[in-house]
Design a protein around this motif. Sequence first.
Motif, PDB file in Angstrom:
ATOM      1  N   GLN A  91       0.847  -1.194   0.000  1.00 56.19           N
ATOM      2  CA  GLN A  91       0.000   0.000   0.000  1.00 56.19           C
ATOM      3  C   GLN A  91       0.887   1.250   0.000  1.00 56.19           C
ATOM      4  O   GLN A  91       0.958   1.973   1.002  1.00 56.19           O
ATOM      5  N   PRO A  92       1.577   1.514  -1.102  1.00 51.74           N
ATOM      6  CA  PRO A  92       2.534   2.629  -1.117  1.00 51.74           C
ATOM      7  C   PRO A  92       1.898   3.988  -0.843  1.00 51.74           C
ATOM      8  O   PRO A  92       2.552   4.870  -0.280  1.00 51.74           O
ATOM      9  N   GLU A 125       5.856  14.440  -3.837  1.00 49.42           N
ATOM     10  CA  GLU A 125       6.514  14.047  -5.076  1.00 49.42           C
ATOM     11  C   GLU A 125       7.542  12.949  -4.804  1.00 49.42           C
ATOM     12  O   GLU A 125       8.065  12.841  -3.698  1.00 49.42           O
ATOM     13  N   THR A 126       7.828  12.153  -5.819  1.00 45.86           N
ATOM     14  CA  THR A 126       8.807  11.088  -5.684  1.00 45.86           C
ATOM     15  C   THR A 126      10.178  11.680  -5.364  1.00 45.86           C
ATOM     16  O   THR A 126      10.620  12.633  -6.013  1.00 45.86           O
ATOM     17  N   GLU A 127      10.828  11.111  -4.364  1.00 42.28           N
ATOM     18  CA  GLU A 127      12.142  11.614  -3.960  1.00 42.28           C
ATOM     19  C   GLU A 127      13.110  10.463  -3.747  1.00 42.28           C
ATOM     20  O   GLU A 127      12.716   9.368  -3.345  1.00 42.28           O
ATOM     21  N   ALA A 128      14.381  10.726  -4.015  1.00 43.44           N
ATOM     22  CA  ALA A 128      15.444   9.749  -3.775  1.00 43.44           C
ATOM     23  C   ALA A 128      16.689  10.514  -3.323  1.00 43.44           C
ATOM     24  O   ALA A 128      17.273  11.253  -4.117  1.00 43.44           O
ATOM     25  N   PRO A 129      17.102  10.349  -2.087  1.00 46.32           N
ATOM     26  CA  PRO A 129      16.435   9.583  -1.022  1.00 46.32           C
ATOM     27  C   PRO A 129      15.223  10.343  -0.487  1.00 46.32           C
ATOM     28  O   PRO A 129      15.124  11.558  -0.629  1.00 46.32           O
ATOM     29  N   SER A 155      17.292   4.783  -1.869  1.00 39.17           N
ATOM     30  CA  SER A 155      16.313   4.377  -2.889  1.00 39.17           C
ATOM     31  C   SER A 155      15.147   5.364  -2.957  1.00 39.17           C
ATOM     32  O   SER A 155      14.769   5.983  -1.965  1.00 39.17           O
ATOM     33  N   PRO A 156      14.551   5.502  -4.156  1.00 41.55           N
ATOM     34  CA  PRO A 156      13.421   6.423  -4.309  1.00 41.55           C
ATOM     35  C   PRO A 156      12.140   5.870  -3.681  1.00 41.55           C
ATOM     36  O   PRO A 156      11.926   4.669  -3.624  1.00 41.55           O
ATOM     37  N   VAL A 157      11.304   6.775  -3.213  1.00 43.45           N
ATOM     38  CA  VAL A 157       9.970   6.448  -2.703  1.00 43.45           C
ATOM     39  C   VAL A 157       8.971   7.296  -3.478  1.00 43.45           C
ATOM     40  O   VAL A 157       9.124   8.519  -3.550  1.00 43.45           O
ATOM     41  N   PRO A 158       7.965   6.671  -4.101  1.00 45.51           N
ATOM     42  CA  PRO A 158       7.017   7.447  -4.921  1.00 45.51           C
ATOM     43  C   PRO A 158       6.172   8.387  -4.070  1.00 45.51           C
ATOM     44  O   PRO A 158       5.800   8.067  -2.935  1.00 45.51           O
ATOM     45  N   GLY A 159       5.850   9.552  -4.640  1.00 47.70           N
ATOM     46  CA  GLY A 159       5.067  10.544  -3.939  1.00 47.70           C
ATOM     47  C   GLY A 159       3.573  10.357  -4.127  1.00 47.70           C
ATOM     48  O   GLY A 159       3.116   9.605  -4.997  1.00 47.70           O
ATOM     49  N   GLU A 170      -2.077   9.373  -9.673  1.00 46.42           N
ATOM     50  CA  GLU A 170      -2.222   9.212 -11.124  1.00 46.42           C
ATOM     51  C   GLU A 170      -2.130   7.741 -11.515  1.00 46.42           C
ATOM     52  O   GLU A 170      -2.886   7.254 -12.366  1.00 46.42           O
ATOM     53  N   ARG A 171      -1.195   7.023 -10.894  1.00 51.66           N
ATOM     54  CA  ARG A 171      -1.025   5.610 -11.223  1.00 51.66           C
ATOM     55  C   ARG A 171      -2.259   4.794 -10.843  1.00 51.66           C
ATOM     56  O   ARG A 171      -2.727   3.957 -11.618  1.00 51.66           O
TER      57      ARG A 171
END
Length: 510
Positions: free
Chosen positions: A257-258, A269-273, A311-315, A321-322
């Motif tokens: 459940q991201p 927003e997606t960020e890395a890290p 590692s990136p984590v989606p925002g 949207e996905r």
Amino acid sequence: MDVLDVARWQFGITTVYHFLMVPLTIGLGLLVAVMHTMWVRTDKPEWLRMTRFWGRVYLINFVLGVATGLVQEFQFGLAWSEYSRFVGDVFGSLLALEALLAFFLESTFLGLWIFGWGRIPKKLHLAALWAAVIGSIVSAYFIIAANSWMQHPVGVVTDDATGRPVQVDFLAVLTNNTALAAFSHAVVAALMVAGALLVGIGLWHLRRRRLAGLSPDDVDHRVWRRSVRLGGFVSLAAFVLVSLTGDWQGKLMYAQQPLKMSSAEALCETEAPAPFSVFAWSKLGSNECDDVRSITIPGLVSFLAHGDFSSPVPGVNDLQERYAEVYGATYPDDPSRFGALAGEEVDYTPLLAVSYWSFRLMIGMGAVSAGVAAYALWATRGGRVPTSRLGVYGALAAVAAPFVANATGWVFTEMGRQPFVVYPNPDVPVEDQVWFFTAQAVSPGITAAEVWTSLTLLTLVYGALAAVELWLLTRFVRRGVTGGDGAPAPAAGTDDTHRDADDDVLSFAH
């Protein structure tokens, strides 16, 4: 409010109220069983007095927990009949086992323990308590397995004729990794609740005795000192285990459940890290994930999600949207199934303010409880008795901290799953996934007025039950371990078989 909103409020209020009693029943039951075991092994009177005192508190809570828990299952048919039809093939077996196996096990053997003092052999009497405690833990597992299936549905296929899930692998449902993580987390969190209770009440009684000039060498003093020390060590150990099991849950949550993970961090927003937000201030209340300003710890959310700091984590916005692309941007235009939301845009983002702050309250209150436990152990080292009014009454007030942590953790788990009541399993292809929107789960023939009526009545009844429980707990806590508690031993191997109505453990149960 429409019927969906009122029905959700009703289920949320009754569930959180009931869940305040569940962790105390599980955690305190385990500790009382340990106390009784220590008395059987050592024959020391302080362990017997501890067993009987804390056994009273445990049983008062158990009775109220049963009374409030019965209401939960009735709501499935009253306000959530469509949900019941959808999950019935899976939940039927789990709830049947919970009622027929676990509940009867705990209630039967608990009765033997209550009324077995002085009537059945010592070790058999102890075994009855352990059987009851194990029964309550097994009961909790079946309930958590059912809830975890809603979070991560496994072991089912979709019936083409009805569109409902059909259970094909009961073992997969029972061994769901979400259930294993949630159960382990819940049990150690329950021990934190019980430990905090022992610490708060024990310190209060120690200070009370010290100010009254009572001897520090008698049995009652040892009762409260042992209670504080046991509660403190259990709370600290449980806090460590809560952190470890919580980390396990966090990694599963990111995989399954991201959006819940990103909402808990207001990570737009997606960020890395990805950083961990300590404190945020923005428009969280409007559920708009935009221009969130916060104090952060760099890379920590990446670690919670992946086990590394890069590692990136989606925002939230990317995930919204996905999800809209995969599960539909709007609800189906069918008012008979989706009510007022038919044809409306689906907001896949949970309430940001609730997700964000409930997550932090859960962590913060757990840390407060651990801090109080550390203080209690330090303050009672070497036989010392703390007399600080602030420290003792602070510890007594902090008994509420792990209760709040448990309740807000449950709120986060459930609210973070929205708008799904059964969340799709990302481990299988989309065409094989099972999911169910909360909007279509409410009973079609019920009105908002009817749910308001039941919610009002339940609130009044639950308020009365809360008053009864607080009165009983206050009465027995203030009374302490003396005042007519002759503490009769079971029949075998005892020197004192005297028993009267006021001496029996929980004599008010008669």
